[in-house]
Design a protein around this motif. Structure first.
Motif, PDB file in Angstrom:
ATOM      1  N   LEU A 206       0.828  -1.208   0.000  1.00 30.27           N
ATOM      2  CA  LEU A 206       0.000   0.000   0.000  1.00 30.27           C
ATOM      3  C   LEU A 206       0.864   1.261   0.000  1.00 30.27           C
ATOM      4  N   THR A 207       1.944   1.240   0.737  1.00 30.41           N
ATOM      5  CA  THR A 207       2.848   2.387   0.776  1.00 30.41           C
ATOM      6  C   THR A 207       3.531   2.578  -0.571  1.00 30.41           C
ATOM      7  N   ARG A 208       3.991   1.504  -1.145  1.00 28.38           N
ATOM      8  CA  ARG A 208       4.696   1.555  -2.428  1.00 28.38           C
ATOM      9  C   ARG A 208       3.785   2.035  -3.559  1.00 28.38           C
ATOM     10  N   ARG A 209       2.513   1.665  -3.500  1.00 24.02           N
ATOM     11  CA  ARG A 209       1.576   2.004  -4.583  1.00 24.02           C
ATOM     12  C   ARG A 209       0.516   3.006  -4.136  1.00 24.02           C
ATOM     13  N   LEU A 210       0.871   3.839  -3.166  1.00 25.16           N
ATOM     14  CA  LEU A 210      -0.102   4.792  -2.624  1.00 25.16           C
ATOM     15  C   LEU A 210      -0.616   5.759  -3.693  1.00 25.16           C
ATOM     16  N   GLY A 211       0.180   5.989  -4.706  1.00 24.01           N
ATOM     17  CA  GLY A 211      -0.247   6.867  -5.791  1.00 24.01           C
ATOM     18  C   GLY A 211      -1.549   6.431  -6.436  1.00 24.01           C
ATOM     19  N   GLU A 212      -1.850   5.147  -6.398  1.00 24.03           N
ATOM     20  CA  GLU A 212      -3.100   4.662  -6.967  1.00 24.03           C
ATOM     21  C   GLU A 212      -4.302   5.126  -6.148  1.00 24.03           C
ATOM     22  N   LEU A 213      -4.106   5.293  -4.842  1.00 31.64           N
ATOM     23  CA  LEU A 213      -5.175   5.848  -4.011  1.00 31.64           C
ATOM     24  C   LEU A 213      -5.294   7.347  -4.218  1.00 31.64           C
ATOM     25  N   ALA A 214      -4.150   8.025  -4.292  1.00 38.55           N
ATOM     26  CA  ALA A 214      -4.170   9.469  -4.521  1.00 38.55           C
ATOM     27  C   ALA A 214      -4.825   9.810  -5.858  1.00 38.55           C
ATOM     28  N   ALA A 215      -4.675   8.924  -6.845  1.00 40.07           N
ATOM     29  CA  ALA A 215      -5.229   9.166  -8.175  1.00 40.07           C
ATOM     30  C   ALA A 215      -6.755   9.139  -8.184  1.00 40.07           C
ATOM     31  N   THR A 216      -7.384   8.664  -7.107  1.00 36.54           N
ATOM     32  CA  THR A 216      -8.843   8.678  -7.049  1.00 36.54           C
ATOM     33  C   THR A 216      -9.391  10.094  -6.929  1.00 36.54           C
ATOM     34  N   GLY A 217      -8.552  11.033  -6.505  1.00 31.65           N
ATOM     35  CA  GLY A 217      -9.006  12.402  -6.296  1.00 31.65           C
ATOM     36  C   GLY A 217      -9.391  12.707  -4.863  1.00 31.65           C
ATOM     37  N   TRP A 218      -9.575  11.676  -4.058  1.00 32.26           N
ATOM     38  CA  TRP A 218      -9.878  11.894  -2.643  1.00 32.26           C
ATOM     39  C   TRP A 218      -8.567  12.110  -1.877  1.00 32.26           C
ATOM     40  N   PRO A 219      -8.480  13.140  -1.012  1.00 32.20           N
ATOM     41  CA  PRO A 219      -7.263  13.340  -0.225  1.00 32.20           C
ATOM     42  C   PRO A 219      -6.962  12.125   0.644  1.00 32.20           C
ATOM     43  N   VAL A 220      -5.704  11.732   0.672  1.00 30.74           N
ATOM     44  CA  VAL A 220      -5.305  10.522   1.385  1.00 30.74           C
ATOM     45  C   VAL A 220      -4.647  10.883   2.719  1.00 30.74           C
ATOM     46  N   LEU A 221      -5.142  10.263   3.791  1.00 32.11           N
ATOM     47  CA  LEU A 221      -4.517  10.334   5.109  1.00 32.11           C
ATOM     48  C   LEU A 221      -3.786   9.024   5.341  1.00 32.11           C
ATOM     49  N   VAL A 222      -2.581   9.089   5.887  1.00 37.42           N
ATOM     50  CA  VAL A 222      -1.886   7.875   6.294  1.00 37.42           C
ATOM     51  C   VAL A 222      -1.550   7.948   7.777  1.00 37.42           C
ATOM     52  N   ALA A 223      -1.768   6.828   8.455  1.00 37.85           N
ATOM     53  CA  ALA A 223      -1.438   6.705   9.877  1.00 37.85           C
ATOM     54  C   ALA A 223      -0.365   5.627   9.984  1.00 37.85           C
ATOM     55  N   LEU A 224       0.869   6.054   9.885  1.00 31.50           N
ATOM     56  CA  LEU A 224       2.006   5.140   9.806  1.00 31.50           C
ATOM     57  C   LEU A 224       2.779   5.038  11.113  1.00 31.50           C
ATOM     58  N   SER A 225       2.573   5.982  11.980  1.00 31.51           N
ATOM     59  CA  SER A 225       3.489   6.237  13.081  1.00 31.51           C
ATOM     60  C   SER A 225       3.747   5.025  13.970  1.00 31.51           C
ATOM     61  N   ARG A 226       4.982   4.496  13.873  1.00 25.31           N
ATOM     62  CA  ARG A 226       5.496   3.433  14.741  1.00 25.31           C
ATOM     63  C   ARG A 226       4.658   2.150  14.681  1.00 25.31           C
ATOM     64  N   LYS A 227       3.996   1.922  13.560  1.00 22.72           N
ATOM     65  CA  LYS A 227       3.107   0.775  13.437  1.00 22.72           C
ATOM     66  C   LYS A 227       3.869  -0.546  13.300  1.00 22.72           C
ATOM     67  N   ASP A 228       3.097  -1.642  13.426  1.00 25.11           N
ATOM     68  CA  ASP A 228       3.716  -2.966  13.430  1.00 25.11           C
ATOM     69  C   ASP A 228       4.400  -3.316  12.116  1.00 25.11           C
ATOM     70  N   PHE A 229       3.867  -2.844  10.980  1.00 28.26           N
ATOM     71  CA  PHE A 229       4.523  -3.196   9.722  1.00 28.26           C
ATOM     72  C   PHE A 229       5.919  -2.595   9.648  1.00 28.26           C
ATOM     73  N   ILE A 230       6.112  -1.451  10.300  1.00 22.20           N
ATOM     74  CA  ILE A 230       7.446  -0.852  10.379  1.00 22.20           C
ATOM     75  C   ILE A 230       8.311  -1.659  11.349  1.00 22.20           C
ATOM     76  N   GLY A 231       7.737  -2.013  12.494  1.00 18.53           N
ATOM     77  CA  GLY A 231       8.476  -2.814  13.466  1.00 18.53           C
ATOM     78  C   GLY A 231       8.884  -4.165  12.918  1.00 18.53           C
ATOM     79  N   GLU A 232       7.988  -4.815  12.168  1.00 20.83           N
ATOM     80  CA  GLU A 232       8.303  -6.124  11.615  1.00 20.83           C
ATOM     81  C   GLU A 232       9.296  -6.013  10.457  1.00 20.83           C
ATOM     82  N   THR A 233       9.233  -4.923   9.719  1.00 19.99           N
ATOM     83  CA  THR A 233      10.193  -4.716   8.629  1.00 19.99           C
ATOM     84  C   THR A 233      11.610  -4.574   9.170  1.00 19.99           C
ATOM     85  N   LEU A 234      11.753  -3.850  10.282  1.00 17.91           N
ATOM     86  CA  LEU A 234      13.074  -3.557  10.834  1.00 17.91           C
ATOM     87  C   LEU A 234      13.404  -4.376  12.079  1.00 17.91           C
ATOM     88  N   ASP A 235      12.440  -5.179  12.550  1.00 12.50           N
ATOM     89  CA  ASP A 235      12.600  -5.966  13.777  1.00 12.50           C
ATOM     90  C   ASP A 235      12.935  -5.056  14.957  1.00 12.50           C
TER      91      ASP A 235
END
Length: 291
Positions: A206-235
């Motif tokens: 979703l992060t890599r292809r977020l442009g596909e959501l932005a292309a809908t015309g609706w403003p995109v909010l992301v809530a990424l802060s310190r989430k598990d996908f970041i923790g699991e990516t970096l352990d």
């Protein structure tokens, strides 16, 4: 649908395309996953909100229930945790925007009456009254994606044929449904809702292809802060996920996200200002070298 409009009268704000907004997190909970209740006490929450405004937050997001699994909290207690705080914050910072992080119509209505400008429904319209609350009050609304999960649950095995395509279609449907229910189109954001109903590979995609959501015309909010996908990516545990969060934030900004929900306001603000300046939508603050 490129301009986002929130607030009323003296705090009315327009966020044009290319302008990044920082949403500061202030949790009135004793058990939040990152700070473990650091802003549960009223005075600590006020201090955190004051600091966030000083550091460049555009909006303060106030929540009374942690997103993770746990004992149900009565609506009356959620209101008690959030609404008096929102009323105090509105008095102290009359121009700052405020959002209420809730999935209950009753909480949303009480919060907007106390001065909130945006309903951040992180559980994808589980309470259908959320749409009526936004429509009746004129508040903005965040349409999220949870893969059909009930609030505060974690999916055992998340499966999508194409997670980005599914999230895009579901969010557009939600935003259009909100408009049909009377919510202001220029007050709607869509949130892919990383981690909710998704595993780490889904959130990365979703992060890599977020442009596909932005292309809908609706403003995109992301809530990424310190989430598990970041923790699991970096352990790494939540306390050590800042740099990973900032990396994901930069990629999301470059891919079209407009609003960023963050624990670390100053770092997020500076990163987004740098991205905006590189993109050409913001001027440097103090250009001098070799001019």
């Amino acid at each position: 649908m490129t301009t986002l409009r929130l607030g009323v009268e003296e705090r009315y704000r327009e966020f044009a395309e290319g302008e990044f907004a920082v949403m500061a997190i202030v949790n009135r909970t004793p058990d939040s996953f990152f700070d473990q209740g650091a802003t549960f006490a009223f005075d600590k929450a006020i201090e955190a909100a004051d600091q966030a405004v000083t550091q460049g937050a555009d909006i303060i997001d106030v929540g009374g229930v942690k997103a993770g699994e746990g004992e149900p909290l009565p609506v009356e207690e959620e209101i008690e945790r959030t609404v008096p705080f929102i009323a105090a914050l509105r008095t102290m910072h009359p121009r700052v925007l405020i959002s209420i992080d809730t999935f209950h119509e009753a909480v949303a209505r009480a919060a907007v009456a106390a001065g909130a400008d945006l309903i951040n429904d992180t559980w994808a319209g589980w309470d259908k009254g959320i749409y009526a609350a936004a429509a009746d009050t004129g508040a903005g609304l965040v349409c999220s994606h949870t893969g059909g999960l009930a609030p505060r649950t974690i999916v055992k095995k998340a499966v999508y044929d194409d997670v980005v395509d599914q999230v895009r279609r579901d969010l557009v449907t939600s935003a259009e449904y909100a408009v049909q229910r009377g919510v202001r189109p220029d007050g709607i954001l869509i949130d892919p809702t990383h981690d909710f109903g998704k595993h780490t590979y889904h959130s990365l995609e979703l992060t890599r292809r977020l442009g596909e959501l932005a292309a809908t015309g609706w403003p995109v909010l992301v809530a990424l802060s310190r989430k598990d996908f970041i923790g699991e990516t970096l352990d790494l545990p939540p306390k050590e996920r800042l740099f990973g969060t900032l990396g994901a934030t930069a990629v999301s900004a470059l891919n079209g996200a407009r609003m960023f929900r963050a624990h670390d306001v100053r770092a997020t603000r500076e990163l987004l200002d740098m991205v905006a300046t590189i993109q050409g939508s913001r001027e440097p603050k103090a250009p001098m070298r070799s001019l």
